[in-house]
Scaffold this active site. Structure first.
Site, PDB file in Angstrom:
ATOM      1  N   SER A 136      94.701 -15.581  27.339  1.00 11.32           N
ATOM      2  CA  SER A 136      95.367 -16.964  27.278  1.00 11.32           C
ATOM      3  C   SER A 136      94.658 -18.155  28.016  1.00 11.32           C
ATOM      4  CB  SER A 136      96.862 -16.662  27.793  1.00 11.32           C
ATOM      5  OG  SER A 136      97.673 -17.819  27.945  1.00 11.32           O
ATOM      6  N   TYR A 147     103.964 -14.506  33.760  1.00 10.33           N
ATOM      7  CA  TYR A 147     103.036 -14.651  32.613  1.00 10.33           C
ATOM      8  C   TYR A 147     101.509 -14.848  33.130  1.00 10.33           C
ATOM      9  CZ  TYR A 147     100.873 -15.485  28.163  1.00 10.33           C
ATOM     10  OH  TYR A 147      99.987 -15.433  27.080  1.00 10.33           O
TER      11      TYR A 147
END
Length: 270
Positions: A143, A156
């Site tokens: 990501s 995250y």
């Protein structure tokens, strides 16, 4: 003929979003595709849609036995495994340190890391013998949060930084037999959910981020679709096109790396 014709590709989380786009793309490339998917409904949908072109196995990426069951079925079907793509993951909907209760933070951490980090590690463990035998590759979905703050909350962001370290370590341990790389997409149209511990298991990323908001922060100024990110995976999986890359993280972030996520500080209102 595609470089990936008859290559055996194993993708986690192939029932929706980027995972589904990868399933579609690798089938188009002529590969023998398998996926491990948590949702029974999505498994049924994959089987109905792709028929004999997909081996869809219902299972949980946090369970090694489910991985081993999938790998056994892949080897029975194809006789080999050429590429493992660890893709299944969850997001924390930008849950911040200050606004998340301590007890929720702890349980959310374990749930999110179990999926985003342990899930990758267990997949690598289950697939390693077959990939060593085939001298294949592993690819993990990262990501923009693997490089910058602001792409999620601390849970995250920490999980994606951990996955980056995992890629580097596995690339080192498995060389020269197996190439291990990552692809770091930015936000896209998907059904990415959050941890149940944070009350987010029924909330998709598109309920937190609008297409306009995602497009506005990207230098290329468009709202990406999952299919827009499949090219780097195809290149990394190809033996002809990727002989030399291992331990590499490709930023597929619509130019975000040009400037990062530019907020001076997130705590100005504390």
């Amino acid at each position: 003929m595609s470089d990936l014709h008859n290559e055996s590709i194993f993708i986690t989380g192939g029932g929706s979003g980027l995972g589904l786009a990868l399933v579609e793309r690798f089938i188009e490339e002529g590969a023998q595709v398998a996926t491990l998917e948590l949702s029974a409904a999505k498994v049924a949908s994959l089987r109905q849609r792709f028929g004999e072109h997909i081996l869809a196995v219902e299972g949980n990426v946090t369970c090694y036995a489910d991985y081993q069951r999938a790998v056994d079925q892949i080897l029975t079907r194809s006789g080999k495994l050429d590429c493992f793509i660890g893709n299944a993951g969850i997001w924390d909907h930008n849950a911040s340190l200050v606004n998340t209760p301590a007890e929720t933070l702890e349980t959310g951490f374990h749930e999110l890391f179990n999926v985003n980090v342990l899930g990758y590690l267990l997949g690598a463990k289950a697939c390693a013998p077959a990939l060593i035998a085939s001298e294949g590759s592993m690819i993990f979905t990262l990501s923009n949060a693997a490089r910058y703050p602001g792409g999620g909350g601390p849970l995250y962001t920490a999980s994606k930084h951990a996955a980056t370290g995992l890629i580097r370590q596995l690339a080192y341990e498995l060389a020269p037999k197996v190439r291990v790389n990552g692809v770091g997409p930015c936000g896209m149209a998907s059904d990415l959910r959050g941890p149940q511990a944070l009350g987010q298991s029924e909330t998709s990323i598109m309920q937190s981020l609008t297409p306009e908001k995602i497009a506005a922060i990207l230098p290329l100024q468009f709202f990406p679709q999952p299919a827009d990110f499949t090219g780097p995976y195809v290149m990394l999986a190809s033996r002809r096109n990727n002989r030399a890359l291992s331990g590499v993280m490709i930023n597929a972030d619509a130019g975000l790396a040009i400037r990062g996520i530019r907020h001076v500080a997130a705590g100005l209102d504390l």
